[in-house]
Design a protein around this motif. Structure first.
Motif, PDB file in Angstrom:
ATOM      1  N   GLY A 195      26.739  35.974  36.274  1.00 24.34           N
ATOM      2  CA  GLY A 195      26.725  35.137  37.454  1.00 24.34           C
ATOM      3  C   GLY A 195      28.105  34.696  37.877  1.00 24.34           C
ATOM      4  N   LEU A 196      29.102  34.912  37.019  1.00 24.58           N
ATOM      5  CA  LEU A 196      30.443  34.442  37.346  1.00 24.58           C
ATOM      6  C   LEU A 196      30.993  35.146  38.578  1.00 24.58           C
ATOM      7  CD1 LEU A 196      32.838  32.666  36.485  1.00 24.58           C
ATOM      8  CD2 LEU A 196      33.639  34.578  35.122  1.00 24.58           C
ATOM      9  N   ALA A 197      30.732  36.421  38.738  1.00 28.42           N
ATOM     10  CA  ALA A 197      31.282  37.168  39.873  1.00 28.42           C
ATOM     11  C   ALA A 197      30.326  37.226  41.055  1.00 28.42           C
ATOM     12  CB  ALA A 197      31.620  38.588  39.435  1.00 28.42           C
ATOM     13  N   ILE A 198      29.025  37.274  40.800  1.00 31.43           N
ATOM     14  CA  ILE A 198      28.109  37.556  41.906  1.00 31.43           C
ATOM     15  C   ILE A 198      27.883  36.364  42.818  1.00 31.43           C
ATOM     16  CG2 ILE A 198      25.924  37.098  40.708  1.00 31.43           C
ATOM     17  CD1 ILE A 198      26.688  39.951  43.184  1.00 31.43           C
ATOM     18  N   MET A 199      27.814  35.157  42.279  1.00 27.45           N
ATOM     19  CA  MET A 199      27.578  34.014  43.168  1.00 27.45           C
ATOM     20  C   MET A 199      28.775  33.749  44.079  1.00 27.45           C
ATOM     21  SD  MET A 199      25.106  32.277  43.984  1.00 27.45           S
ATOM     22  CE  MET A 199      24.779  30.903  45.048  1.00 27.45           C
ATOM     23  N   PRO A 200      30.010  33.811  43.589  1.00 30.70           N
ATOM     24  CA  PRO A 200      31.122  33.725  44.537  1.00 30.70           C
ATOM     25  C   PRO A 200      31.105  34.859  45.570  1.00 30.70           C
ATOM     26  CG  PRO A 200      31.906  33.228  42.348  1.00 30.70           C
ATOM     27  CD  PRO A 200      30.485  33.702  42.205  1.00 30.70           C
ATOM     28  N   THR A 201      30.681  36.041  45.158  1.00 32.38           N
ATOM     29  CA  THR A 201      30.565  37.150  46.106  1.00 32.38           C
ATOM     30  C   THR A 201      29.538  36.834  47.179  1.00 32.38           C
ATOM     31  OG1 THR A 201      31.203  38.746  44.411  1.00 32.38           O
ATOM     32  CG2 THR A 201      30.016  39.610  46.317  1.00 32.38           C
ATOM     33  N   VAL A 202      28.409  36.267  46.781  1.00 33.31           N
ATOM     34  CA  VAL A 202      27.372  35.881  47.741  1.00 33.31           C
ATOM     35  C   VAL A 202      27.924  34.853  48.724  1.00 33.31           C
ATOM     36  CG1 VAL A 202      25.168  34.648  47.962  1.00 33.31           C
ATOM     37  CG2 VAL A 202      25.417  36.453  46.250  1.00 33.31           C
ATOM     38  N   MET A 203      28.616  33.842  48.204  1.00 35.44           N
ATOM     39  CA  MET A 203      29.138  32.783  49.070  1.00 35.44           C
ATOM     40  C   MET A 203      30.203  33.308  50.028  1.00 35.44           C
ATOM     41  SD  MET A 203      29.310  29.427  46.626  1.00 35.44           S
ATOM     42  CE  MET A 203      29.634  30.122  45.011  1.00 35.44           C
ATOM     43  N   VAL A 204      31.120  34.108  49.526  1.00 36.19           N
ATOM     44  CA  VAL A 204      32.190  34.642  50.377  1.00 36.19           C
ATOM     45  C   VAL A 204      31.608  35.618  51.403  1.00 36.19           C
ATOM     46  CG1 VAL A 204      34.299  36.031  50.389  1.00 36.19           C
ATOM     47  CG2 VAL A 204      33.984  34.259  48.655  1.00 36.19           C
ATOM     48  N   SER A 205      30.648  36.428  51.005  1.00 41.21           N
ATOM     49  CA  SER A 205      30.020  37.358  51.950  1.00 41.21           C
ATOM     50  C   SER A 205      29.276  36.620  53.054  1.00 41.21           C
ATOM     51  CB  SER A 205      29.052  38.292  51.222  1.00 41.21           C
ATOM     52  OG  SER A 205      29.751  39.157  50.381  1.00 41.21           O
ATOM     53  N   GLY A 225      19.450  38.760  44.724  1.00 37.85           N
ATOM     54  CA  GLY A 225      18.464  39.519  43.948  1.00 37.85           C
ATOM     55  C   GLY A 225      18.991  39.904  42.581  1.00 37.85           C
ATOM     56  N   PHE A 226      20.258  40.293  42.535  1.00 40.52           N
ATOM     57  CA  PHE A 226      20.888  40.622  41.259  1.00 40.52           C
ATOM     58  C   PHE A 226      20.972  39.388  40.370  1.00 40.52           C
ATOM     59  CE2 PHE A 226      24.791  40.684  38.724  1.00 40.52           C
ATOM     60  CZ  PHE A 226      24.553  41.794  37.921  1.00 40.52           C
ATOM     61  N   LEU A 227      21.321  38.252  40.970  1.00 44.54           N
ATOM     62  CA  LEU A 227      21.485  37.013  40.203  1.00 44.54           C
ATOM     63  C   LEU A 227      20.172  36.588  39.534  1.00 44.54           C
ATOM     64  CD1 LEU A 227      23.501  34.822  39.414  1.00 44.54           C
ATOM     65  CD2 LEU A 227      22.793  33.557  41.447  1.00 44.54           C
ATOM     66  N   TRP A 228      19.054  36.943  40.133  1.00 49.87           N
ATOM     67  CA  TRP A 228      17.754  36.616  39.547  1.00 49.87           C
ATOM     68  C   TRP A 228      17.647  37.172  38.127  1.00 49.87           C
ATOM     69  CZ3 TRP A 228      13.976  33.448  41.115  1.00 49.87           C
ATOM     70  CH2 TRP A 228      12.738  33.523  40.456  1.00 49.87           C
ATOM     71  N   PHE A 229      18.154  38.385  37.944  1.00 47.84           N
ATOM     72  CA  PHE A 229      18.075  39.036  36.638  1.00 47.84           C
ATOM     73  C   PHE A 229      19.344  38.852  35.813  1.00 47.84           C
ATOM     74  CE2 PHE A 229      15.128  41.264  39.392  1.00 47.84           C
ATOM     75  CZ  PHE A 229      13.968  41.180  38.639  1.00 47.84           C
ATOM     76  N   ALA A 286      21.305  36.778  30.517  1.00 49.51           N
ATOM     77  CA  ALA A 286      21.331  37.920  31.436  1.00 49.51           C
ATOM     78  C   ALA A 286      20.545  39.101  30.884  1.00 49.51           C
ATOM     79  CB  ALA A 286      22.767  38.333  31.707  1.00 49.51           C
ATOM     80  N   GLU A 287      19.777  39.721  31.782  1.00 52.12           N
ATOM     81  CA  GLU A 287      19.055  40.949  31.458  1.00 52.12           C
ATOM     82  C   GLU A 287      19.780  42.166  32.014  1.00 52.12           C
ATOM     83  OE1 GLU A 287      14.993  40.640  32.833  1.00 52.12           O
ATOM     84  OE2 GLU A 287      14.985  38.502  32.376  1.00 52.12           O
ATOM     85  N   VAL A 288      20.544  41.957  33.079  1.00 55.61           N
ATOM     86  CA  VAL A 288      21.256  43.026  33.766  1.00 55.61           C
ATOM     87  C   VAL A 288      22.702  42.577  33.938  1.00 55.61           C
ATOM     88  CG1 VAL A 288      21.409  44.366  35.899  1.00 55.61           C
ATOM     89  CG2 VAL A 288      19.182  43.700  35.023  1.00 55.61           C
ATOM     90  N   PHE A 289      23.639  43.501  33.768  1.00 53.08           N
ATOM     91  CA  PHE A 289      25.054  43.182  33.901  1.00 53.08           C
ATOM     92  C   PHE A 289      25.685  44.053  34.971  1.00 53.08           C
ATOM     93  CE2 PHE A 289      23.836  42.122  29.605  1.00 53.08           C
ATOM     94  CZ  PHE A 289      24.375  40.854  29.457  1.00 53.08           C
ATOM     95  N   MET A 290      26.660  43.492  35.679  1.00 48.91           N
ATOM     96  CA  MET A 290      27.382  44.248  36.684  1.00 48.91           C
ATOM     97  C   MET A 290      28.571  44.944  36.021  1.00 48.91           C
ATOM     98  SD  MET A 290      29.334  43.015  40.163  1.00 48.91           S
ATOM     99  CE  MET A 290      28.118  41.798  40.441  1.00 48.91           C
ATOM    100  N   GLY A 291      28.734  46.182  36.318  1.00 48.89           N
ATOM    101  CA  GLY A 291      29.882  46.910  35.784  1.00 48.89           C
ATOM    102  C   GLY A 291      31.031  46.910  36.771  1.00 48.89           C
ATOM    103  N   ASP A 292      32.082  47.613  36.396  1.00 47.94           N
ATOM    104  CA  ASP A 292      33.252  47.702  37.261  1.00 47.94           C
ATOM    105  C   ASP A 292      32.935  48.394  38.578  1.00 47.94           C
ATOM    106  OD1 ASP A 292      34.960  46.367  35.619  1.00 47.94           O
ATOM    107  OD2 ASP A 292      35.897  48.160  34.773  1.00 47.94           O
ATOM    108  N   VAL A 293      32.073  49.385  38.546  1.00 42.04           N
ATOM    109  CA  VAL A 293      31.749  50.108  39.777  1.00 42.04           C
ATOM    110  C   VAL A 293      31.147  49.157  40.799  1.00 42.04           C
ATOM    111  CG1 VAL A 293      30.321  51.932  40.775  1.00 42.04           C
ATOM    112  CG2 VAL A 293      31.489  52.317  38.611  1.00 42.04           C
ATOM    113  N   GLY A 294      30.239  48.310  40.373  1.00 43.33           N
ATOM    114  CA  GLY A 294      29.629  47.350  41.289  1.00 43.33           C
ATOM    115  C   GLY A 294      30.604  46.294  41.754  1.00 43.33           C
ATOM    116  N   ALA A 295      31.360  45.723  40.831  1.00 43.76           N
ATOM    117  CA  ALA A 295      32.296  44.654  41.172  1.00 43.76           C
ATOM    118  C   ALA A 295      33.398  45.163  42.098  1.00 43.76           C
ATOM    119  CB  ALA A 295      32.899  44.062  39.900  1.00 43.76           C
ATOM    120  N   LEU A 296      33.952  46.322  41.797  1.00 41.38           N
ATOM    121  CA  LEU A 296      35.018  46.871  42.625  1.00 41.38           C
ATOM    122  C   LEU A 296      34.503  47.272  44.001  1.00 41.38           C
ATOM    123  CD1 LEU A 296      36.923  48.961  39.940  1.00 41.38           C
ATOM    124  CD2 LEU A 296      37.583  46.760  40.920  1.00 41.38           C
TER     125      LEU A 296
END
Length: 163
Positions: free
Chosen positions: A1-11, A54-58, A63-73
């Motif tokens: 959640g460290l990367a995805i919630m800021p991504t949601v807010m900035v987006s 939707g990603f943050l839900w999991f 965490a059940e699912v993790f974001m890799g570099d491909v997703g973050a980049l």
């Protein structure tokens, strides 16, 4: 959640900038450059924000699912591209200050380590690990970084009227 919630807010904030830049009346009133068709970027920003939630839900603790570099980049590249299209690069730098701080902490740590022969500035880089080693729980780091991002995004949005 460290990367995805800021991504949601900035987006979500970039969606507002894209909509304003693509609307002749709003862009003139707010002093933002009018860019025909830029409003369509709001749809992409909305899709990024929705997919992120939707990603943050999991990805919520534990965490059940993790974001890799491909997703973050890819998400970073998408936000950067949208900021360039709507001519809000500096605002993205402000709103994405957390991403900037994390990247800079790694660069500073590596350069300092190389030039001092093994000394460190941070306990560990990137920056969030420094705080974890300082005694903060993982969830504390995440929520506090979210709060920082909320403040940066609100400041970035306030620039719409500060022009």
């Amino acid at each position: 959640g460290l990367a995805i919630m800021p991504t949601v807010m900035v987006s979500a904030a970039l969606a507002i900038f894209a909509y304003v830049a693509g609307h002749m009346g709003f862009s003139k009133y707010l002093g933002v450059p009018y860019i025909p068709g830029a409003g369509e970027m709001a749809v992409i920003c909305g899709a990024i924000a929705g997919a992120g939630l939707g990603f943050l839900w999991f990805n919520a603790y534990p965490a059940e699912v993790f974001m890799g570099d491909v997703g973050a980049l890819a998400l970073g590249a998408a936000m950067g591209t949208i900021a360039v299209i709507v001519r809000q690069e500096i605002v993205l730098f402000i709103m994405g200050g957390l991403f900037v701080a994390e990247a800079l902490s790694v660069m500073v740590q590596v350069l300092y380590f190389k030039y001092t022969g093994g000394k460190r500035i941070f306990r560990m880089a990137p920056l969030h690990h420094h705080y974890e080693l300082g005694g903060w729980k993982e969830t504390q780091v995440v929520v506090r970084f979210w709060i920082i991002t909320i403040m940066l995004v609100l400041f970035g949005l306030s620039t719409l009227k500060l022009r």
